[in-house]
Write a protein that holds these residues in place. Structure first.
Motif, mmCIF file in Angstrom:
data_model
loop_
_atom_site.group_PDB
_atom_site.id
_atom_site.type_symbol
_atom_site.label_atom_id
_atom_site.label_comp_id
_atom_site.label_asym_id
_atom_site.label_seq_id
_atom_site.Cartn_x
_atom_site.Cartn_y
_atom_site.Cartn_z
ATOM 1 N N GLN A 109 11.493 67.485 4.930
ATOM 2 C CA GLN A 109 12.759 66.811 5.254
ATOM 3 C C GLN A 109 12.971 65.662 4.280
ATOM 4 O O GLN A 109 13.662 64.716 4.588
ATOM 5 C CB GLN A 109 12.840 66.420 6.736
ATOM 6 C CG GLN A 109 11.574 65.812 7.340
ATOM 7 C CD GLN A 109 11.370 64.368 6.980
ATOM 8 O OE1 GLN A 109 11.020 64.047 5.845
ATOM 9 N NE2 GLN A 109 11.593 63.472 7.931
ATOM 10 N N TYR A 110 12.306 65.810 3.114
ATOM 11 C CA TYR A 110 12.574 64.975 1.926
ATOM 12 C C TYR A 110 12.217 63.499 2.123
ATOM 13 O O TYR A 110 12.711 62.632 1.407
ATOM 14 C CB TYR A 110 14.029 65.156 1.450
ATOM 15 C CG TYR A 110 14.638 66.465 1.959
ATOM 16 C CD1 TYR A 110 14.090 67.685 1.555
ATOM 17 C CD2 TYR A 110 15.676 66.488 2.884
ATOM 18 C CE1 TYR A 110 14.568 68.892 2.052
ATOM 19 C CE2 TYR A 110 16.169 67.689 3.385
ATOM 20 C CZ TYR A 110 15.607 68.882 2.974
ATOM 21 O OH TYR A 110 16.084 70.064 3.492
ATOM 22 N N GLY A 111 11.395 63.213 3.137
ATOM 23 C CA GLY A 111 10.912 61.846 3.334
ATOM 24 C C GLY A 111 11.767 60.999 4.260
ATOM 25 O O GLY A 111 11.482 59.813 4.450
ATOM 26 N N PHE A 112 12.824 61.577 4.864
ATOM 27 C CA PHE A 112 13.693 60.791 5.752
ATOM 28 C C PHE A 112 12.876 60.029 6.795
ATOM 29 O O PHE A 112 11.907 60.552 7.343
ATOM 30 C CB PHE A 112 14.657 61.707 6.525
ATOM 31 C CG PHE A 112 15.794 62.242 5.699
ATOM 32 C CD1 PHE A 112 16.326 61.541 4.626
ATOM 33 C CD2 PHE A 112 16.357 63.472 6.021
ATOM 34 C CE1 PHE A 112 17.390 62.049 3.892
ATOM 35 C CE2 PHE A 112 17.418 63.989 5.283
ATOM 36 C CZ PHE A 112 17.927 63.275 4.210
ATOM 37 N N ASP A 113 13.350 58.831 7.096
ATOM 38 C CA ASP A 113 12.781 58.023 8.170
ATOM 39 C C ASP A 113 11.269 57.821 7.996
ATOM 40 O O ASP A 113 10.524 57.828 8.975
ATOM 41 C CB ASP A 113 13.072 58.681 9.540
ATOM 42 C CG ASP A 113 12.872 57.700 10.697
ATOM 43 O OD1 ASP A 113 13.005 56.479 10.476
ATOM 44 O OD2 ASP A 113 12.580 58.165 11.811
#
Ligand code: GAL
Length: 403
Positions: free
Chosen positions: A201-205
């Motif tokens: 999730q590409y590093g979100f949050d």
């Protein structure tokens, strides 16, 4: 005292021990997962034939024996759901169970890909609303690894449900995202099959802060990699500060390898591979194995470099020095030695004089010797003031040990 009580206690303890021994807690991804993934080279074109061929080539190239055991099918294998909601693979993958059996017969493991959203990133069928069904299906095929990619869950679900970019909206969006990842985690657990769980999730949050709580064995820390030196090294450098989140069973994933792809030079390929090994990153090769040059094979299978990546301590490297295009990263290893990488990210040849190796910061005192891993050469005693010449985009990878 009460001898009967102690005897009973001893018996209970022994029986617990026996149970623990007969059912050892499955521990997945004890070291960073290694293997091959179809996306970086084949993208949406990948077929059953390509995956079988990749499995064959992992064996014949010596990559399997160097540790590359996962053969991971990325996006575009998915077909449609039948009236009962059971998902079928598409025409490119006529029989997943047979494919899994084939891959397993080679001493390898099979990975697959899905999304918590209704659609995957390539607009194929996702798992939303069918998590348990899909997890059971993977287990019935004999799948060993799942990459679960946010894709349409982002815009199509969480941002629809809680629109906007206000902190309040984003908090609610992120809570939905976590729940979705936890849902698949539970579904995988219910199968009873050990399946490595890879979050994308590409590093979100700041996923590294909560990835382990939703059962992740690895989580992507960034957006997509491309076979360009600047992109690769930007991603690598963005891992600074993340070492405390990685360890046996749960790893930061700066994305799959581009070694052997694009127009990368030998120095660039080595810098990429060495950086990922320093970072205790998953090593998922993404190149066309059927056209792999001996040079690329050597980069990917360098045992001493892989040994850094796979070190039992699982301590990811940190940056200990940065000045202009030069950076030094180090990581402690389980046998008491230290890995030190000196990178020249610049466009010019660099003579590292006047740049100390920062050995003290790496935990290295006097009386240590160095081995140059890419040159496979012992350098003898190492001093903080040792001078090296590094070509454009090249790096020096040292293993330092006490005499
Ligand atoms: C991206 C992901 C890539 C690849 C692709 C497939 O979101 O980051 O690694 O899986 O989707 O569609």
């Amino acid at each position: 005292m009460r001898p009967g009580f102690y005897a009973a206690l001893a018996l209970t303890l022994l029986s617990h021990l026996a149970v623990a021994q007969s059912h050892p807690a499955p521990q997945l991804a004890v070291t960073p997962p290694m293997g091959w993934n179809s996306w970086n080279w084949f993208a949406e074109k990948v077929t059953d034939r390509d995956v079988r061929q990749a499995a064959d080539l992992l064996v014949t190239s010596g990559m399997r024996d160097a540790g590359y055991v996962y053969v991971n099918i990325d996006d575009t294998w998915e077909g449609t759901r039948d009236v009962n909601g059971n998902l079928h693979s598409n025409d490119k993958f006529p029989d997943m169970k047979a494919l899994a059996d084939y891959v397993h017969s080679k001493g390898l493991k099979l990975g697959i890909y899905s999304s918590p959203g209704p659609k995957t990133c390539a607009r194929f069928e996702g798992s939303m609303g069918h998590e348990d069904q899909d997890a059971q299906l993977y287990a019935s095929w004999g799948i060993d690894f799942l990459k679960y990619d946010l894709c349409s869950f982002h815009n199509g679900v969480m941002r629809k449900e809680h629109p906007g970019d206000s902190p309040e909206a984003m908090l609610l969006q992120y809570a939905m995202m976590r729940d979705a990842y936890e849902k698949m985690h539970q579904a995988l657990l219910k199968t009873g099959r050990p399946i490595v769980y890879s979050l994308c999730q590409y590093g979100f949050d700041a996923v590294w802060q909560w990835g382990p709580e939703v059962g992740a064995n690895l989580w992507r820390t960034t957006g997509d990699i491309t076979p360009k030196f600047d992109r690769i090294t930007l991603i690598g450098r963005e891992q600074a500060g993340l070492s405390k989140y990685a360890g046996p069973g749960h790893w930061n994933d700066p994305d799959m390898l581009e070694v052997g792809n694009g127009q990368l030079t030998l120095d660039e390929n080595r810098t990429h591979m060495g950086m990922w090994a320093m970072l205790a990153a998953p090593l998922l090769a993404g190149n066309n194995l059927s056209e792999m040059s001996p040079e690329i094979r050597e980069v990917l299978t360098n045992r001493e470099v892989i040994a850094l990546d796979q070190d039992a301590n699982g301590k990811q490297a940190e940056r200990i020095f940065a000045e202009g295009p030069t950076e030094i990263w180090s990581r402690p290893l389980s046998d008491g030695s230290v890995a030190l990488a000196v990178f020249n990210f610049g466009e010019n040849m660099s003579l590292l004089h006047g740049i100390r190796l920062h050995l003290k910061e790496a935990g290295v005192g006097s009386g240590w010797r160095a081995r140059d891993l890419w040159a496979a050469k012992d350098l003898g005693p190492i001093k903080d003031e040792s001078t090296f010449a590094l070509k454009r985009h090249a790096s020096l990878l040292l293993r330092l040990s006490h005499y």
